[in-house]
Scaffold this active site. Structure first.
Site, PDB file in Angstrom:
ATOM      1  N   ILE A 168      13.521  33.210 -39.385  1.00 60.42           N
ATOM      2  CA  ILE A 168      13.524  31.853 -38.814  1.00 60.42           C
ATOM      3  C   ILE A 168      14.731  31.649 -37.887  1.00 60.42           C
ATOM      4  CG2 ILE A 168      13.362  29.380 -39.312  1.00 60.42           C
ATOM      5  CD1 ILE A 168      10.914  31.194 -40.157  1.00 60.42           C
ATOM      6  N   GLU A 190       6.000  35.001 -31.427  1.00 63.54           N
ATOM      7  CA  GLU A 190       5.076  33.976 -30.899  1.00 63.54           C
ATOM      8  C   GLU A 190       3.770  34.593 -30.400  1.00 63.54           C
ATOM      9  OE1 GLU A 190       6.661  30.601 -28.730  1.00 63.54           O
ATOM     10  OE2 GLU A 190       8.659  31.077 -29.476  1.00 63.54           O
TER      11      GLU A 190
END
Ligand code: FAD
Length: 392
Positions: free
Chosen positions: A161, A370
């Protein structure tokens, strides 16, 4: 009727691009190598980016934002990544993913309550979707949010993260399963989890190959209790929310990739006119010229691809396929250009204080985060209806 894509930037965006370019050269380039080497987060650079308003670019003025042209953020990301990707991805993850989720799907109370410090860049937000068990298959996540009275109690673990462990991280948007929907599918919701929530534990910092001056941690949620009003939108909407914001985010990652690909060209032209071998500057050899010409062709076409996707998005037209194509070709351009730039630098390209070594280390993740290149190819094929006959 679809609008005509015009690749020429308006005067004010050209000016803005030059401002960010100057900032990257004067404020980022001289210091970032040291942060990178130490694996330290560049708080002072981020503070300067905040003072320029970069964290508020796409948001309206009522939340403290700049209300800028939708192309301004990708342009800023490109110009930052032309010098350094760590600061670019810090901005991208905070704005395109985390803050954007609150802006797009939050209530007015949530926007007014959470956005202003993020938009000002005084605080950073993180987007916590990926788990140790998998990132591509985001629907298979295991983190659970259980309703208890006026609260939700979250349990699970998130992996990789970005922006999760800095001193200025104020919140994370966490994806969690809240039930079972039609066909036995997990019903996913998203929650705003303030960084100081009891039970939210920022775990180990990864020892990464690249993006060394960006902040990446594992995050554990252990009986982490948030008020029900921290649910973003309604229960079960989380998956659709993430997919929508990720489409937008891919334009940003494509812009970062183009910036890196361009940085490789800048450095290669410079080095080619300085370094001598066999009595001539290496830039005089056609082998080097062809490498640089190919690098330019890749960066140029990838730039057009992200600008076209951004333009469609700005005009409210479907852009999912175009954003996926942009990210696919731009990450490919970044990886290939970094490889060629390192080759042009010879042995000096393989030592860590050379800028192209940093580009080389930073390029690979662009094919992974992504949406991996495989996931993007599947998405593009699906958008084209490939395989739809067989599925029926
Ligand atoms: C530095 C860094 C920062 C990150 N920041 C964030 C962040 O801020 N927030 C966040 O939520 N995540 C973040 N991520 C996670 C990132 O988005 C995931 O790593 C990525 O989505 C891939 O997931 P995975 O690593 O679990 O790979 P997997 O999903 O396990 O994939 C492994 C391989 O299998 C392939 N594969 C998977 N499914 C298919 C399929 N159906 N067909 C063909 N091939 C397939 C993949 O393409 C890949 O090559 C970050 C990762 C890194 C390394």
């Amino acid at each position: 009727m679809s609008h005509e894509f015009d690749h020429r930037l308006p005067e004010e965006l050209i000016e803005f691009k030059n401002v960010v370019r100057r900032f990257a050269l004067e404020e980022v380039a001289p210091v970032i190598g040291d942060y990178y080497e130490r694996g330290a987060f560049p708080y002072d650079v981020v503070a300067k980016m905040a003072a320029m308003g970069l964290f508020g670019l796409p948001f309206p003025e009522r939340y403290g934002g700049m209300g800028a042209d939708p192309l301004a953020l990708p342009i800023a990301l490109e110009e930052l990544a032309r010098v350094d990707s760590s600061v670019a991805v810090t901005l991208e993850a905070a704005v395109s993913l985390a803050a954007m989720l609150i802006y797009r799907f939050g209530s007015e109370d949530q926007r007014l309550g959470f956005l202003p410090p993020l938009v000002a860049g005084d605080r950073l937000a993180a987007f916590a979707l990926t788990e140790p068990g998998g990132g591509s298959d985001a629907a298979a996540l295991r983190t659970v949010a259980r309703r208890e009275g006026n609260d939700y109690v979250l349990n699970g673990t998130k992996a990789f993260i970005t922006n999760s462990g800095t001193d200025i991280t104020s919140l994370m948007i966490v994806a969690a399963v809240t039930g079972t929907g039609a066909g036995g599918r997990a019903e996913i919701s998203s929650f705003i989890v303030p960084a100081d929530t009891e039970g939210l534990v920022v775990g180990k910092k990864y020892s990464k190959v690249g993006w060394l001056a960006s902040d990446t941690h594992e995050v554990a949620l252990s009986d982490c209790r948030v008020p029900a009003e921290n649910l973003l939108g309604s229960e079960g909407r989380g998956y659709a929310q993430f997919l929508e914001v990720l489409d937008e985010g891919r334009i940003g990652v494509a812009a970062i990739a183009v910036g890196l690909a361009q940085g490789c060209i800048d450095e290669s032209i410079r080095y080619g006119s300085e370094r001598e071998a066999f009595g001539r500057r290496i830039g005089e050899y056609q082998a080097i010229q062809f490498k640089i010409a190919d690098m330019e062709a890749r960066a140029h076409t990838a730039r057009l691809a992200y600008m076209q996707a951004a333009s469609k998005h700005a005009h409210g037209e479907p852009f999912k396929k175009e954003a996926a194509i942009a990210k696919l070709v731009a990450s490919d351009a970044a990886v290939l250009n970094a490889r060629e730039a390192t080759q042009i630098f010879g042995g000096y390209g393989f030592v860590n204080d050379s800028p192209v070594a940093r580009f080389w280390r930073d390029a690979k993740i662009l094919e992974i985060g992504e949406g991996t290149s495989e996931v993007l190819r599947s998405l593009i094929a699906r958008e084209l209806g490939v395989g739809a006959e067989a599925e029926r």
